[in-house]
Design a protein around this motif. Structure first.
Motif, PDB file in Angstrom:
ATOM      1  N   ARG A   1     -23.725 -73.333  18.287  1.00  0.00           N
ATOM      2  CA  ARG A   1     -24.625 -72.962  19.385  1.00  0.00           C
ATOM      3  C   ARG A   1     -25.567 -71.827  18.978  1.00  0.00           C
ATOM      4  O   ARG A   1     -25.853 -70.908  19.748  1.00  0.00           O
ATOM      5  CB  ARG A   1     -23.796 -72.587  20.615  1.00  0.00           C
ATOM      6  CG  ARG A   1     -22.907 -73.715  21.100  1.00  0.00           C
ATOM      7  CD  ARG A   1     -21.877 -73.275  22.107  1.00  0.00           C
ATOM      8  NE  ARG A   1     -22.469 -72.714  23.306  1.00  0.00           N
ATOM      9  CZ  ARG A   1     -21.754 -72.196  24.308  1.00  0.00           C
ATOM     10  NH1 ARG A   1     -20.426 -72.201  24.245  1.00  0.00           N
ATOM     11  NH2 ARG A   1     -22.358 -71.694  25.367  1.00  0.00           N
TER      12      ARG A   1
ATOM     13  N   ASP B   1     -16.694 -86.641  14.396  1.00  0.00           N
ATOM     14  CA  ASP B   1     -16.999 -85.459  15.199  1.00  0.00           C
ATOM     15  C   ASP B   1     -18.507 -85.190  15.209  1.00  0.00           C
ATOM     16  O   ASP B   1     -19.041 -84.623  16.161  1.00  0.00           O
ATOM     17  CB  ASP B   1     -16.260 -84.247  14.637  1.00  0.00           C
ATOM     18  CG  ASP B   1     -14.763 -84.438  14.650  1.00  0.00           C
ATOM     19  OD1 ASP B   1     -14.194 -84.552  15.751  1.00  0.00           O
ATOM     20  OD2 ASP B   1     -14.158 -84.497  13.551  1.00  0.00           O
TER      21      ASP B   1
ATOM     22  N   ASP C   1     -16.461 -85.062  22.639  1.00  0.00           N
ATOM     23  CA  ASP C   1     -16.825 -83.772  22.041  1.00  0.00           C
ATOM     24  C   ASP C   1     -17.633 -83.945  20.753  1.00  0.00           C
ATOM     25  O   ASP C   1     -17.790 -83.002  19.975  1.00  0.00           O
ATOM     26  CB  ASP C   1     -15.578 -82.918  21.775  1.00  0.00           C
ATOM     27  CG  ASP C   1     -14.573 -83.607  20.859  1.00  0.00           C
ATOM     28  OD1 ASP C   1     -14.770 -84.808  20.545  1.00  0.00           O
ATOM     29  OD2 ASP C   1     -13.590 -82.954  20.450  1.00  0.00           O
TER      30      ASP C   1
ATOM     31  N   ILE D   1     -21.058 -84.687  18.369  1.00  0.00           N
ATOM     32  CA  ILE D   1     -22.449 -84.235  18.350  1.00  0.00           C
ATOM     33  C   ILE D   1     -23.274 -85.236  17.539  1.00  0.00           C
ATOM     34  O   ILE D   1     -22.893 -85.606  16.438  1.00  0.00           O
ATOM     35  CB  ILE D   1     -22.556 -82.825  17.744  1.00  0.00           C
ATOM     36  CG1 ILE D   1     -21.862 -81.800  18.659  1.00  0.00           C
ATOM     37  CG2 ILE D   1     -24.014 -82.436  17.518  1.00  0.00           C
ATOM     38  CD1 ILE D   1     -21.768 -80.404  18.078  1.00  0.00           C
TER      39      ILE D   1
ATOM     40  N   GLY E   1     -22.162 -85.605  30.015  1.00  0.00           N
ATOM     41  CA  GLY E   1     -21.023 -85.230  29.196  1.00  0.00           C
ATOM     42  C   GLY E   1     -20.396 -86.361  28.406  1.00  0.00           C
ATOM     43  O   GLY E   1     -19.265 -86.236  27.925  1.00  0.00           O
TER      44      GLY E   1
ATOM     45  N   ILE F   1     -21.305 -87.201  25.470  1.00  0.00           N
ATOM     46  CA  ILE F   1     -21.119 -86.525  24.191  1.00  0.00           C
ATOM     47  C   ILE F   1     -21.386 -85.038  24.386  1.00  0.00           C
ATOM     48  O   ILE F   1     -21.972 -84.623  25.384  1.00  0.00           O
ATOM     49  CB  ILE F   1     -22.027 -87.097  23.084  1.00  0.00           C
ATOM     50  CG1 ILE F   1     -23.508 -86.890  23.437  1.00  0.00           C
ATOM     51  CG2 ILE F   1     -21.706 -88.571  22.837  1.00  0.00           C
ATOM     52  CD1 ILE F   1     -24.453 -87.283  22.299  1.00  0.00           C
ATOM     53  N   ARG F   2     -20.956 -84.245  23.415  1.00  0.00           N
ATOM     54  CA  ARG F   2     -21.029 -82.795  23.538  1.00  0.00           C
ATOM     55  C   ARG F   2     -22.448 -82.254  23.404  1.00  0.00           C
ATOM     56  O   ARG F   2     -22.861 -81.355  24.140  1.00  0.00           O
ATOM     57  CB  ARG F   2     -20.138 -82.149  22.470  1.00  0.00           C
ATOM     58  CG  ARG F   2     -20.114 -80.622  22.531  1.00  0.00           C
ATOM     59  CD  ARG F   2     -19.276 -80.042  21.404  1.00  0.00           C
ATOM     60  NE  ARG F   2     -19.159 -78.602  21.519  1.00  0.00           N
ATOM     61  CZ  ARG F   2     -18.195 -77.975  22.208  1.00  0.00           C
ATOM     62  NH1 ARG F   2     -17.276 -78.673  22.841  1.00  0.00           N
ATOM     63  NH2 ARG F   2     -18.163 -76.661  22.268  1.00  0.00           N
ATOM     64  N   GLY F   3     -23.191 -82.786  22.416  1.00  0.00           N
ATOM     65  CA  GLY F   3     -24.511 -82.226  22.176  1.00  0.00           C
ATOM     66  C   GLY F   3     -25.274 -83.041  21.159  1.00  0.00           C
ATOM     67  O   GLY F   3     -24.835 -84.088  20.687  1.00  0.00           O
TER      68      GLY F   3
ATOM     69  N   ASN G   1     -27.343 -77.765  25.321  1.00  0.00           N
ATOM     70  CA  ASN G   1     -26.549 -78.441  24.294  1.00  0.00           C
ATOM     71  C   ASN G   1     -27.406 -79.277  23.344  1.00  0.00           C
ATOM     72  O   ASN G   1     -26.904 -80.169  22.666  1.00  0.00           O
ATOM     73  CB  ASN G   1     -25.478 -79.323  24.937  1.00  0.00           C
ATOM     74  CG  ASN G   1     -26.046 -80.369  25.891  1.00  0.00           C
ATOM     75  OD1 ASN G   1     -27.173 -80.251  26.346  1.00  0.00           O
ATOM     76  ND2 ASN G   1     -25.240 -81.374  26.200  1.00  0.00           N
TER      77      ASN G   1
END
Length: 322
Positions: free
Chosen positions: A114, A199, A226, A228, A250, A252-254, A276
């Motif tokens: 982040r 991931d 979770d 990206i 939500g 996916i995370r980002g 995100n």
């Protein structure tokens, strides 16, 4: 008599000097389409980037023998039409590999930790005490990276991931990459398996009819909640509306994005308001060293194509048979 070349992008001084030793060079602003098209009709070759050159624009350009793009991507051209006309198209695939792979990994790290979001948070004066879980990111080292398209750049990303961050590497590709499997422990799997177990999902494919919209609603739902998504290939390989929805709800995370369906990214894009999302202005190869090397490479490609000595960096090799 020297061939005539149209340069439709500013070139470094030494690169333009090199071209002028071998050809007459006319610098044209492609935003003036009428002047650009007129110049192409009287040219033997052209060099530039980031401008779509359609069949209509080169209709009647009977002298045109070669086009050289200062990029690895060539979706700004109708390759089939160029081949039919006997026009060689060249690109610069090797010189930008490492700098682009650096950008990809910067997106991975910035998204996971982040970096952009929290840097702005600090600048806004919000850091008044020790940070808590609300500011935590996720680890990169030891995670699973799925690379869709393990070519030159994908392989360079795999090397950074495996040797630098001890990541497990999954990949999809039209053919096995035995070198990456041996050196980086990369495992070739089907796309569905890659999406389900990665991931970080990294797109490194060219834009073709087969890859346009490659990642859409169904594919995003198959990713981990979770996970990206990283895209530094071509914007239209991802269904942007589907991605926005997945990021908002939500799924996916980002996401870490260097490319978009429409560039520059419109000011009203929902992506710009999402914490995100790391959004970059298509900087994949944008370093002083690499962009200079690309321009030089493109110039050498063009001169080689015009004098018939070029043997590499040719997009449409079928044209040579003509």
């Amino acid at each position: 008599m020297k061939p005539k070349i149209v340069a439709y992008k500013p070139l470094p001084d030494d690169v333009e000097t090199y071209l002028r030793k071998h050809a007459e060079v006319l610098n044209v602003d492609p935003k003036d389409e009428a002047a650009f098209v007129a110049a192409l009709k009287d040219a033997d070759g052209a060099i530039g980037a980031s401008i779509k050159i359609s069949p209509d624009m080169i209709e009647g350009a009977t002298r045109l023998k070669a086009l050289s793009t200062i990029s690895v991507g060539f979706d700004q051209f109708n390759v089939e039409d160029l081949t039919r006309r006997g026009i060689v198209l060249t690109h610069t695939p090797d010189v930008l590999t490492e700098s682009t792979a650096d950008t990809v990994f910067a997106l991975i790290l910035a998204s996971a930790r982040r970096v952009v979001e929290l840097a702005e948070w600090v600048k806004e004066g919000n850091w008044t005490a020790s940070i808590g879980e609300a500011c935590f990111g996720v680890d990169v080292q030891g995670k699973t990276l799925g690379i869709v398209g393990l070519g030159r750049i994908g392989g360079a990303v795999a090397r950074r991931a495996s040797l630098g961050f001890r990541m497990n590497v999954l990949y999809t590709n039209r053919s096995p990459n035995e070198q990456a499997e041996k050196d980086y422990g990369a495992k070739r799997v089907e796309l569905d398996e890659l999406l389900a177990h990665s991931d970080f999902v990294c797109l490194q494919v060219p834009l073709t009819p087969e890859t346009r919209g490659l990642i859409g609603v169904k594919e995003l739902k198959k990713m981990k909640p979770d996970a990206i998504l990283i895209n530094a290939s071509r914007g239209p390989t991802v269904d942007e509306a589907a991605l926005i929805e997945a990021l908002q709800n939500g799924t996916i995370r980002g996401a870490g994005l260097d490319v978009f369906e429409h560039e520059p990214l419109p000011a009203d894009s929902p992506l710009l308001a999402m914490k995100n999302v790391v959004a970059l202005p298509h900087i994949g190869s944008a370093t002083l060293e690499t962009r200079h090397a690309m321009a030089r490479n493109a110039a050498e490609n063009l001169i080689g194509a015009l004098d018939g000595t070029l043997t590499q960096n040719i997009v449409n090799r079928d044209v040579l048979a003509r």
